[in-house]
Motif scaffolding. Structure first.
Motif, short mmCIF file in Angstrom:
data_model
loop_
_atom_site.label_atom_id
_atom_site.label_comp_id
_atom_site.label_asym_id
_atom_site.label_seq_id
_atom_site.Cartn_x
_atom_site.Cartn_y
_atom_site.Cartn_z
N MET A 130 0.55 -1.12 -0.38
CA MET A 130 -0.01 -0.10 -0.08
C MET A 130 0.41 1.19 -0.02
O MET A 130 0.72 2.38 -0.78
CB MET A 130 -1.15 0.15 1.14
CG MET A 130 -1.85 0.92 1.51
SD MET A 130 -2.82 1.41 2.77
CE MET A 130 -1.49 1.12 4.05
N LEU A 131 2.24 1.57 0.68
CA LEU A 131 2.76 2.59 1.06
C LEU A 131 3.31 2.97 -0.54
O LEU A 131 3.41 3.52 -0.76
CB LEU A 131 3.60 2.12 1.73
CG LEU A 131 3.32 2.57 3.67
CD1 LEU A 131 4.64 2.62 4.19
CD2 LEU A 131 2.66 3.66 3.58
N ALA A 189 2.72 6.62 5.64
CA ALA A 189 2.39 6.84 6.19
C ALA A 189 0.79 7.87 7.00
O ALA A 189 0.72 7.17 7.29
CB ALA A 189 3.12 5.68 7.37
N ARG A 190 1.78 8.20 7.43
CA ARG A 190 0.60 9.77 7.50
C ARG A 190 -0.53 9.97 6.83
O ARG A 190 -1.50 10.52 7.06
CB ARG A 190 1.37 10.94 8.54
CG ARG A 190 3.52 10.90 9.22
CD ARG A 190 2.52 9.62 10.90
NE ARG A 190 3.34 9.84 10.88
CZ ARG A 190 3.01 9.01 12.53
NH1 ARG A 190 2.14 7.85 12.77
NH2 ARG A 190 4.32 8.64 13.44
N ASP A 191 0.00 10.29 5.79
CA ASP A 191 -1.09 10.49 4.60
C ASP A 191 -1.85 9.43 4.62
O ASP A 191 -3.01 10.18 4.53
CB ASP A 191 -0.16 10.47 3.19
CG ASP A 191 -1.31 10.86 2.14
OD1 ASP A 191 -2.57 11.92 2.54
OD2 ASP A 191 -1.09 11.91 1.22
N VAL A 192 -1.93 8.43 4.71
CA VAL A 192 -2.97 7.05 4.45
C VAL A 192 -3.59 7.39 5.86
O VAL A 192 -4.67 7.40 5.90
CB VAL A 192 -2.03 5.73 5.14
CG1 VAL A 192 -2.94 4.51 4.97
CG2 VAL A 192 -1.39 5.24 3.45
N ALA A 197 -8.92 8.72 8.56
CA ALA A 197 -9.32 9.62 9.11
C ALA A 197 -10.76 9.97 9.22
O ALA A 197 -11.82 10.67 10.37
CB ALA A 197 -8.16 10.19 10.45
N ARG A 198 -10.88 10.34 8.26
CA ARG A 198 -11.87 10.92 7.33
C ARG A 198 -13.35 10.25 7.54
O ARG A 198 -14.22 10.62 7.89
CB ARG A 198 -11.96 11.93 6.24
CG ARG A 198 -10.49 12.37 5.71
CD ARG A 198 -10.70 12.53 4.70
NE ARG A 198 -8.99 13.55 3.89
CZ ARG A 198 -8.72 13.50 2.83
NH1 ARG A 198 -9.42 13.54 2.01
NH2 ARG A 198 -7.92 14.10 2.76
N HIS A 199 -12.93 8.61 7.55
CA HIS A 199 -13.34 7.66 7.18
C HIS A 199 -14.74 7.46 8.61
O HIS A 199 -15.03 6.68 8.89
CB HIS A 199 -13.42 6.96 6.35
CG HIS A 199 -14.37 5.43 6.15
ND1 HIS A 199 -15.82 6.02 5.72
CD2 HIS A 199 -14.24 4.27 7.02
CE1 HIS A 199 -16.81 4.77 5.29
NE2 HIS A 199 -15.22 3.55 6.71
N THR A 200 -13.37 7.46 9.12
CA THR A 200 -12.72 5.87 10.80
C THR A 200 -12.14 6.90 11.53
O THR A 200 -10.36 6.27 11.16
CB THR A 200 -13.42 4.59 10.62
OG1 THR A 200 -13.27 4.37 12.34
CG2 THR A 200 -12.31 4.40 9.66
N PRO A 201 -11.87 7.37 12.31
CA PRO A 201 -10.74 7.91 13.43
C PRO A 201 -9.47 6.35 13.79
O PRO A 201 -9.89 5.63 15.24
CB PRO A 201 -11.46 8.07 14.61
CG PRO A 201 -12.57 7.17 14.79
CD PRO A 201 -13.40 7.26 13.79
#
Length: 268
Positions: A130-131, A189-192, A197-201
């Motif tokens: 993914m990264l 990773a921080r971007d992911v 977080a917009r969808h679920t924290p």
């Protein structure tokens, strides 16, 4: 990981004392088996020496880049962080095998069989891929969207034991911050995490931190599972050793039959 499974079996076959379940013998097995697992992996870099620390020897099997001390420290710390984690699925399998008095090699083989699942040891490899995709596209948004569209969990985020950030991830990220070549993977990773977080924290778990280490070190996606397996072998043997001191077969649940009744009474 396939090589590790074969190596564990081969090591058992060559050890005539494998059925000795005394503490001294089992600890001796651990001292031999863990370096043997590392040595079974084909070297990518100039082969390490037998007197090198496990982390340095493992590095030469996983990366073609020359290591620096901060990166080696991160790998060494990852090995320590992954040694044990309560009764995870693979550890429970090891406990069950040891409860039946399987020798330490067989108990470790039971654990190695379980970690191949995508919800356990293989999760770091999914996060690694993914990264790489985020780095290639320059943004986590399309990658996260595709994962959610396919109905998949986002690799490297969330853990059932931690409502916040996985403390293992926090410790590993702190070390990776001191590795300059890890900066792009950390940013990905921080971007992911921010996008999800917009969808679920959900917070980062150790698989995401491990993926940052493997991506920034030029390792293959399978390296995360390998690091996990080598590290957890030490914990598995410790659990097996504890189980050998318990009542045999105590981890033997009973089933309740709920199917159709037999057509005639069973014989006495």
């Amino acid at each position: 990981a396939d090589r590790l499974r074969v190596a564990a079996i081969a090591a058992a076959v060559t050890d005539p004392l494998r059925f000795d379940l005394s503490e001294e013998a089992v600890l001796g097995t651990a001292r031999v088996l863990i370096p043997t697992l590392v040595a079974a992996l084909p070297p990518v870099l100039r082969d390490g020496h037998d007197w090198d620390p496990i982390a340095r020897r493992l590095w030469t099997r996983l990366s073609g880049q020359e290591p620096d001390e901060p990166t080696l420290q991160a790998l060494d710390t990852a090995l320590g962080l992954l040694v044990d984690h309560d009764l995870a699925a693979s550890t429970l399998a090891v406990r069950v095998a040891a409860s039946a008095r399987a020798h330490a090699y067989a108990a470790v083989s039971a654990g190695l069989g379980v970690i191949e699942g995508p919800l356990h040891g293989a999760a770091g490899g999914l996060a690694h891929r993914m990264l790489l995709e985020v780095l290639e596209l320059g943004s986590a948004a399309p990658v996260v969207a595709e994962e959610l569209r396919a109905g998949r969990r986002i690799p490297g985020l969330g853990h059932r034991l931690y409502p916040g950030e996985d403390p293992r991830a926090r410790a590993l990220f702190a070390l990776l911050e001191d590795v300059p070549r890890a900066a792009p993977a950390i940013a990905a990773a921080r971007d992911v995490q921010a996008t999800a977080a917009r969808h679920t924290p959900l917070h980062a778990n150790v698989d995401l931190a491990l993926a940052v280490l493997t991506v920034s070190s030029g390792m293959a996606s399978t390296a995360a599972e390998t690091i996990f397996a080598v590290a957890r072998t030490a914990g598995w043997i410790a659990h097996a050793l504890e189980e050998y001191g318990e009542r045999p077969l105590r981890m033997r649940p009973s089933g309740l039959y709920s199917g159709p009744r037999p057509p005639r009474p069973l014989p006495e």
